[in-house]
Design an enzyme around this catalytic site. Structure first.
Site, PDB file in Angstrom:
ATOM      1  N   ASP A  76       6.822  11.421 -51.000  1.00 51.75           N
ATOM      2  CA  ASP A  76       6.903  12.854 -51.294  1.00 51.75           C
ATOM      3  C   ASP A  76       7.052  13.101 -52.796  1.00 51.75           C
ATOM      4  OD1 ASP A  76       6.907  15.550 -50.661  1.00 51.75           O
ATOM      5  OD2 ASP A  76       9.077  15.631 -50.358  1.00 51.75           O
ATOM      6  N   HIS A  89      -1.873  13.955 -55.982  1.00 54.50           N
ATOM      7  CA  HIS A  89      -2.209  13.121 -54.820  1.00 54.50           C
ATOM      8  C   HIS A  89      -3.004  11.892 -55.267  1.00 54.50           C
ATOM      9  CE1 HIS A  89      -0.435  16.027 -52.245  1.00 54.50           C
ATOM     10  NE2 HIS A  89      -1.377  16.944 -52.385  1.00 54.50           N
ATOM     11  N   LEU A 149       0.282  -8.746 -44.775  1.00 51.30           N
ATOM     12  CA  LEU A 149       1.042  -7.490 -44.719  1.00 51.30           C
ATOM     13  C   LEU A 149       0.309  -6.537 -43.779  1.00 51.30           C
ATOM     14  CD1 LEU A 149       3.366  -5.702 -46.220  1.00 51.30           C
ATOM     15  CD2 LEU A 149       1.420  -4.684 -47.393  1.00 51.30           C
TER      16      LEU A 149
END
Ligand code: IPE
Ligand code: IPE
Ligand code: MG
Length: 244
Positions: free
Chosen positions: A19, A36, A130
């Site tokens: 955020d 973004h 991962l």
């Protein structure tokens, strides 16, 4: 009980509410979408740092069920960013051994985007260094409802185990550590079922400015906690001794 109740120094599964992109951009007089874009660059770095630290599962919140309420140009900008990121990032993720998943409601997404998500998942399916879950059009309530509906449709009993197994994150254990950047201390409908016993960590850094130092500080903080899962501190300590 050892494995359950001990804070192993490195969390197996880290989940992050990324955020603060919008505020980061606004502070610099830039359009929100520029924030973004920087946020995506940050994610690339955090994937690298996670591998370095020995984290095995990284789950990030990229677009929530509620983010459709944003202005239409921001929503379409975020869709475009994901589509371009898929084209660009998959070769590098393949090299790094990252397996991709996109948990979320795909029905509302454009067919071309849906196909790209499926292709990226298929291409990276044999990687095991991962697991990277990019939650897109995801909401914790949506997840619980879709799981309950699937069980009801198949006429199966609803238990904690069967519900857990029907959630979109059933392929990974629950998160050990949940980090939220951007100064807010709330969950915003992220993994509400799965984080029942996660350790929470809130960072004041806006996501594009989240540093390697800040990430390792969160991991360090986690390593110093005692997870009790309902037991007393003494029980946890003695169970731990037995396993050493
Ligand atoms: C998080 O950053 C990314 C998404 C929700 C897509 P925000 O866009 O929420 O950034 P702020 O909270 O407005 O700063
Ligand atoms: C949560 O951030 C969703 C993502 C990071 C994708 P928001 O910025 O949407 O959360 P609220 O609206 O401030 O609670
Ligand atoms: Mg926000």
């Amino acid at each position: 009980m050892g494995v359950d109740s001990r804070t192993d120094s490195v969390p197996h599964h880290v989940a992050i509410v990324m955020d603060g992109n919008g505020r980061w951009a606004q502070q610099r007089m830039l359009p929100r979408l520029a924030g973004h874009r920087q946020g995506l660059d940050k994610l690339r770095e955090v994937v690298r740092w996670s591998i370095e630290a020995g984290v095995r599962v990284l789950t990030v919140f990229a677009f929530s069920s509620e983010n459709w309420r944003r202005p239409a140009d921001e929503v379409s900008g975020l869709m475009g960013l994901l589509a371009r990121a898929l084209d660009r990032e998959v070769p590098e993720l393949l090299r790094a051994g990252v397996r991709l998943h996109f948990p979320g409601d795909r029905q509302a997404l454009a067919a071309t985007l849906r196909r790209s998500l499926e292709a990226a998942e298929a291409q990276t399916a044999s990687n095991d260094r991962l697991v990277l879950n990019v939650c897109f059009n995801y909401g914790g309530r949506w997840d619980i409802v879709q799981a309950a509906q699937a069980l009801a449709q198949r006429g199966e009993p609803i238990t904690e185990a069967s519900l857990s197994a029907s959630l979109v994150l059933a392929h990974v254990p629950d998160p050990d550590l949940v980090i939220r950047t951007g100064c807010e201390q709330r969950i915003s409908n992220f993994l509400i079922w799965q984080m029942a016993y996660s350790e929470l960590y809130f960072s004041d850094a806006l996501w594009p400015a989240f540093s390697r130092e800040a990430y390792f500080q969160a991991l360090d903080d986690y390593a110093r906690r005692q997870r009790r899962f309902g037991r007393t501190a003494e029980q946890v300590a003695s169970a731990r001794q037995e396993t050493v």
